[in-house]
Design a protein around this motif. Sequence first.
Motif, PDB file in Angstrom:
ATOM      1  N   LEU A  27       0.826  -1.207   0.000  1.00  0.00           N
ATOM      2  CA  LEU A  27       0.000   0.000   0.000  1.00  0.00           C
ATOM      3  C   LEU A  27       0.863   1.262   0.000  1.00  0.00           C
ATOM      4  CD1 LEU A  27      -2.877  -0.969   2.482  1.00  0.00           C
ATOM      5  CD2 LEU A  27      -2.928  -0.979  -0.015  1.00  0.00           C
ATOM      6  N   PRO A  79       0.431   4.470  -3.508  1.00  0.00           N
ATOM      7  CA  PRO A  79      -0.360   5.430  -2.721  1.00  0.00           C
ATOM      8  C   PRO A  79      -1.725   5.759  -3.309  1.00  0.00           C
ATOM      9  CG  PRO A  79       1.440   6.531  -3.869  1.00  0.00           C
ATOM     10  CD  PRO A  79       1.664   5.055  -4.031  1.00  0.00           C
ATOM     11  N   THR A 132      -5.905   2.771  -1.213  1.00  0.00           N
ATOM     12  CA  THR A 132      -5.955   2.920   0.236  1.00  0.00           C
ATOM     13  C   THR A 132      -6.974   1.963   0.833  1.00  0.00           C
ATOM     14  OG1 THR A 132      -6.256   4.513   2.055  1.00  0.00           O
ATOM     15  CG2 THR A 132      -7.734   4.710   0.162  1.00  0.00           C
TER      16      THR A 132
END
Length: 306
Positions: free
Chosen positions: A65, A69, A72
């Motif tokens: 993760l 970016p 999420t």
Amino acid sequence: MGPSTILSKEEENILEIWIKEMLDKHIPVTKDQLLDSVQRIIIDKNQETLFSDNRPGNKWYTSFLKRHPTITKRVAQNLCTTRDNVTQEDIEKWFSEVESDLKDRGLIEIVKHPERVFNTDESAFFLNPKPEHVLARKGDKNSSSGDDKENLTVLITGNAAGELAPILVVFNYARIPSLISENFPDDWAIGRSESGRMCSGTFYEYMTNVFNPWLIKKNIEKPITFFLDGHKSHLTLHLSNFCSDNGIEVIALNLNSTHILQPMDLAVFRPLKSFWRESVKNWKTQHLGQVLKKQHFNNSCRENFC
């Protein structure tokens, strides 16, 4: 800085693209589905890792993760609340979006052929369903034999023409006992998982080894549409690719209104559960003092399922 990643940058980018494509289809990818997909990639590459069973854990997931970016974590909304708030406009919007998508991809003709429109769903069948109210002496506690939590997961798939694909029953065995396999209907399928519930691996095996060969055997024209509940789709990257390559167009039902739109739940499972409770009651009447077990499931329910 630091050690190289287990997957290449290209492989991770493919995963990111897949996650976003699934979101566009209203089929959100869960943490387990992502990790199952990575495990399959590692196994296919015959790559050695320090992961248990070649399946990454929380550390890899968190790092993935951070490296991507644009993705999420989100906490899924409470279905009870969102279902209460679903409106007619929401449902009409979903139908409109599906129709527009099929038209844009030149697939709208599929819905004119009911034998090419499929739906699937799964449900748990308890071996000792909660009994109805019974008469007893005042002050006595009522009890029934059997574990009221013992159950089997059943997946049913069918098309709008009313034709059923092979039924899948999932058992929590590493190896299926001969007592079950030898008496299992030839036109059903056996699935295995550690928990006895449907998982991505079991669903993948069903789609690739049972459902798609059945489509070919039945000479059903492809592509087909395949409607399912997006919340429990069990799709992995490999299964998504398989469906795309084999003319199986997966479409998620509106996430907040499957209790209204899910055909299998409304038209099949609901009446089937009623017949199942009656079947269990009859079995117990004929086998006084005995407990219904998994090996009895085939004979006691086949008449109802067929």
